[in-house]
Write a protein that holds these residues in place. Structure first.
Motif, PDB file in Angstrom:
ATOM      1  N   LYS A  96     -21.850  34.960  20.036  1.00 25.99           N
ATOM      2  CA  LYS A  96     -21.430  34.963  21.439  1.00 25.99           C
ATOM      3  C   LYS A  96     -21.796  33.627  22.070  1.00 25.99           C
ATOM      4  O   LYS A  96     -22.563  32.864  21.500  1.00 25.99           O
ATOM      5  N   ASP A  97     -21.224  33.386  23.198  1.00 21.87           N
ATOM      6  CA  ASP A  97     -21.471  32.126  23.914  1.00 21.87           C
ATOM      7  C   ASP A  97     -22.162  32.442  25.233  1.00 21.87           C
ATOM      8  O   ASP A  97     -21.524  32.830  26.197  1.00 21.87           O
ATOM      9  N   ASP A  98     -23.492  32.308  25.259  1.00 21.45           N
ATOM     10  CA  ASP A  98     -24.251  32.589  26.475  1.00 21.45           C
ATOM     11  C   ASP A  98     -24.026  31.545  27.571  1.00 21.45           C
ATOM     12  O   ASP A  98     -24.395  31.775  28.705  1.00 21.45           O
ATOM     13  N   LEU A  99     -23.412  30.422  27.226  1.00 24.22           N
ATOM     14  CA  LEU A  99     -23.215  29.350  28.214  1.00 24.22           C
ATOM     15  C   LEU A  99     -21.804  29.280  28.755  1.00 24.22           C
ATOM     16  O   LEU A  99     -21.482  28.417  29.581  1.00 24.22           O
ATOM     17  N   ALA A 100     -20.943  30.185  28.275  1.00 27.00           N
ATOM     18  CA  ALA A 100     -19.555  30.190  28.768  1.00 27.00           C
ATOM     19  C   ALA A 100     -19.558  30.664  30.225  1.00 27.00           C
ATOM     20  O   ALA A 100     -20.330  31.522  30.621  1.00 27.00           O
ATOM     21  N   SER A 101     -18.657  30.070  30.994  1.00 24.12           N
ATOM     22  CA  SER A 101     -18.586  30.465  32.403  1.00 24.12           C
ATOM     23  C   SER A 101     -17.648  31.623  32.625  1.00 24.12           C
ATOM     24  O   SER A 101     -16.909  32.061  31.871  1.00 24.12           O
TER      25      SER A 101
END
Length: 101
Positions: A96-101
């Motif tokens: 997963k991408d925890d930094l995606a907006s």
């Protein structure tokens, strides 16, 4: 949620390798895992640190599949042999991408 095992493995002896490959292949597949990379062809493009002999990436359908693989009784002696005969680092990473907006 997909998870990835990312391993760095540097054998200190190779006596375990021949007996490790077949059971590891079979058990990874049994738990729904898929090898994405098992290679000595890698290079550091940023930062500092050691250079492991092998980098391995396994894709798992679920976190529990990776945990069940690692805890499988049939895998236990092979894991013991690998860790005794190598310097190994294993990271389990959530896809997963925890930094995606």
């Amino acid at each position: 949620m997909t998870f990835y095992s990312v391993l760095e493995v540097t054998p200190t002896n190779d006596t375990w390798v021949a007996d490790y490959i077949e059971p590891a292949n079979r058990l990874v597949a049994q738990y729904g895992g898929k090898y994405l990379a098992r290679t000595s062809s890698h290079e550091r493009v940023e930062g500092e640190g050691g250079a492991p002999a092998l980098r391995i990436i396994i894709e798992w359908p679920l976190r529990q599949a990776a945990i069940d693989f690692m805890n499988d009784e049939e895998y236990a002696p092979h894991l013991k042999a690998r860790t005794a005969g190598s310097v190994s680092h294993h990271f389990l990473i959530e896809g997963k991408d925890d930094l995606a907006s």
